[in-house]
Design an enzyme around this catalytic site. Structure first.
Site, PDB file in Angstrom:
ATOM      1  N   GLU A 101     -46.935 -11.189  21.952  1.00 30.61           N
ATOM      2  CA  GLU A 101     -47.684 -11.908  20.927  1.00 30.61           C
ATOM      3  C   GLU A 101     -46.942 -13.161  20.457  1.00 30.61           C
ATOM      4  O   GLU A 101     -45.719 -13.196  20.451  1.00 30.61           O
ATOM      5  CB  GLU A 101     -47.907 -10.985  19.718  1.00 30.61           C
ATOM      6  CG  GLU A 101     -48.888  -9.864  20.028  1.00 30.61           C
ATOM      7  CD  GLU A 101     -49.119  -8.922  18.857  1.00 30.61           C
ATOM      8  OE1 GLU A 101     -50.229  -8.380  18.768  1.00 30.61           O
ATOM      9  OE2 GLU A 101     -48.221  -8.727  18.031  1.00 30.61           O
ATOM     10  N   CYS A 357     -44.126 -11.422   9.738  1.00 27.70           N
ATOM     11  CA  CYS A 357     -42.810 -11.065  10.301  1.00 27.70           C
ATOM     12  C   CYS A 357     -42.678  -9.575  10.495  1.00 27.70           C
ATOM     13  O   CYS A 357     -42.951  -8.801   9.596  1.00 27.70           O
ATOM     14  CB  CYS A 357     -41.698 -11.421   9.326  1.00 27.70           C
ATOM     15  SG  CYS A 357     -41.456 -13.122   9.108  1.00 27.70           S
TER      16      CYS A 357
HETATM   17  N1  SAH Z   1     -34.338 -10.409  16.702  1.00 33.90           N
HETATM   18  C1  SAH Z   1     -34.358 -11.635  15.967  1.00 33.90           C
HETATM   19  C2  SAH Z   1     -35.700 -12.311  16.072  1.00 33.90           C
HETATM   20  C3  SAH Z   1     -36.851 -11.553  15.461  1.00 33.90           C
HETATM   21  S1  SAH Z   1     -37.144 -12.390  14.009  1.00 33.90           S
HETATM   22  C4  SAH Z   1     -33.914 -11.385  14.545  1.00 33.90           C
HETATM   23  O1  SAH Z   1     -33.708 -10.223  14.191  1.00 33.90           O
HETATM   24  O2  SAH Z   1     -33.688 -12.321  13.803  1.00 33.90           O
HETATM   25  C5  SAH Z   1     -38.121 -11.469  13.097  1.00 33.90           C
HETATM   26  C6  SAH Z   1     -37.855 -11.757  11.636  1.00 33.90           C
HETATM   27  O3  SAH Z   1     -38.748 -10.958  10.895  1.00 33.90           O
HETATM   28  C7  SAH Z   1     -36.455 -11.326  11.234  1.00 33.90           C
HETATM   29  O4  SAH Z   1     -35.896 -12.040  10.185  1.00 33.90           O
HETATM   30  C8  SAH Z   1     -36.735  -9.917  10.819  1.00 33.90           C
HETATM   31  O5  SAH Z   1     -35.697  -9.421  10.119  1.00 33.90           O
HETATM   32  C9  SAH Z   1     -38.031 -10.087  10.056  1.00 33.90           C
HETATM   33  N2  SAH Z   1     -38.771  -8.839   9.895  1.00 33.90           N
HETATM   34  C10 SAH Z   1     -38.802  -7.804  10.746  1.00 33.90           C
HETATM   35  N3  SAH Z   1     -39.572  -6.810  10.250  1.00 33.90           N
HETATM   36  C11 SAH Z   1     -40.040  -7.228   9.056  1.00 33.90           C
HETATM   37  C12 SAH Z   1     -40.885  -6.637   8.072  1.00 33.90           C
HETATM   38  N4  SAH Z   1     -41.403  -5.438   8.230  1.00 33.90           N
HETATM   39  N5  SAH Z   1     -41.153  -7.360   6.966  1.00 33.90           N
HETATM   40  C13 SAH Z   1     -40.637  -8.598   6.813  1.00 33.90           C
HETATM   41  N6  SAH Z   1     -39.854  -9.200   7.707  1.00 33.90           N
HETATM   42  C14 SAH Z   1     -39.534  -8.527   8.821  1.00 33.90           C
END
Ligand code: SAH
Length: 366
Positions: A101, A357
């Site tokens: 996605e 996110c």
């Molecule tokens: N693996 C990398 C790239 C993915 S980024 C990383 O961890 O940075 C995805 C972003 O969305 C990251 O900042 C992650 O922490 C955030 N994220 C993941 N799950 C989320 C959720 N349930 N609610 C809000 N943000 C979330």
């Protein structure tokens, strides 16, 4: 981390995803004159033509040769969902039937012509992810394979067709850990950032990592000038380890040292992403510790409301995670500002279509 080799070499070679010098070499290997590579490169990234048979600068026999020896489109749109706030979620199919996605997010600021000021594409770098962060829906998919640079670049080219105005920013914040697919991500970035393609400038390109230290140091050594963001989410090693298993491998002090090195070499400020979890990381002590970390080198803190992932049926610690109330979130931000921290709130665009996110989990394909 010794990343297992998951780069699959598909049947016909991809036409997309090769930086120009490499593309010229590839054409020569196929017995095609070098200058043709530049023509196809320009037609692909400047004129945004997907089909070599529509590249009229090429003679018909070359069009035919390219169409048989190369795969032109790397990702194919399978499903498009549009949110009330204008966010668009793309489900793309890959050559092997797997799906990923991407999310196109308009900024809240609107220009006089009625268009949003920025249009940010959130790009995936892997099929699934193996980091196992407790709060992230993508973690439930496990890792299948890395994306190729062509599959990364093509997310942009295909998504652009559904945006009236040019995509202005890209963030590697879709599915996967970009540092664990470093080479493909950087090759794609070279194309995005190539002035000739006029796709996206380095300062509008952000790579987000969960804290893969060798990747951070490699970016520093190679002088990569795109923006770097760290998914921080906790101010203590204890909590960070519980939320993000990768923190055991690279503990917080080691990550902070790597970021400082990155700053010293590149002179680029760093973004901390910080999801607020009720009662876990939203206290006065967290404010103090976070402020101290944020002052170590130039930073910006992106506070993110936790998007619940109930649709993944979380168990254990993941099932206990709750978002901080909006009032507490505001308090947290105000306190950080009092401590002179540069804070922004990440909007929750696309929540109604599970495109926010951490919500990317292919809900409609699995
Ligand atoms: N693996 C990398 C790239 C993915 S980024 C990383 O961890 O940075 C995805 C972003 O969305 C990251 O900042 C992650 O922490 C955030 N994220 C993941 N799950 C989320 C959720 N349930 N609610 C809000 N943000 C979330």
């Amino acid at each position: 981390m010794a990343t297992p080799k998951r780069d699959i070499v598909p049947g016909p070679i991809e036409l997309k995803g090769h930086p120009v010098a490499e593309f010229e070499r590839l054409f020569e290997e196929h017995g095609i004159r070098k200058y043709r590579a530049r023509q196809v490169y320009d037609a692909t990234y400047i004129n945004r033509i997907d089909d070599v048979r529509q590249m009229h600068v090429l003679p018909a026999d070359l069009q035919e040769k390219l169409a048989t020896e190369f795969r032109m489109q790397s990702v194919t749109l399978k499903h498009l969902q549009e949110s009330e706030d204008g966010t668009k979620k793309f489900l793309f199919e890959l050559w092997d039937g797997r799906t990923i996605e991407s999310v196109l997010i308009p900024s809240e600021m609107i220009e006089e012509d009625g268009h949003p000021r920025r249009r940010t594409l959130c790009i995936s770098t892997q099929v699934g992810c193996n980091l196992g962060c407790e709060f992230c829906a993508t973690a439930t998919l496990n890792l299948t394979r890395n994306l190729s640079s062509g599959e990364i670049v093509d997310q942009f080219l295909q998504a652009q067709k559904y945006s009236e105005k040019p995509i202005t920013n890209i963030v590697y914040m879709g599915m996967g850990e970009p540092m664990n697919n470093y080479e493909a991500v950087m090759r794609a970035t070279q194309i995005f950032n190539d002035q000739r393609t006029n796709m996206v400038a380095p300062r509008r390109t952000t790579l987000s990592t969960a804290g893969v230290v060798p990747g951070i140091l490699r970016m520093a050594e190679e002088g990569k000038i795109i923006k770097l963001a760290l998914s921080l989410h906790a101010t203590t090693q204890g909590l960070r380890e519980k939320l993000m298993p990768i923190a055991k491998r690279w503990p917080l002090p080691v990550v902070m040292d790597a970021l400082e090195t990155y700053y010293r070499i590149t002179r680029k400020s760093i973004t901390f992403e910080y999801i607020l979890f009720d009662g876990l990381n939203d206290t006065e002590e967290d404010v103090k510790r976070l402020a101290k970390m944020a002052r170590r080198f130039p930073t910006k803190v992106n506070v993110i409301p936790f998007h619940e992932i109930d649709f993944t049926h979380p168990t254990g610690f993941a099932a206990e995670l709750r978002p901080t109330s909006p009032e507490r979130l505001q308090w947290f931000i105000d306190r950080l500002r009092e401590e002179d921290v540069h804070v922004l709130i990440r909007s929750s665009s696309g929540l109604d279509i599970d495109a926010a996110c951490g919500q990317l989990a292919l809900s409609d394909s699995v």
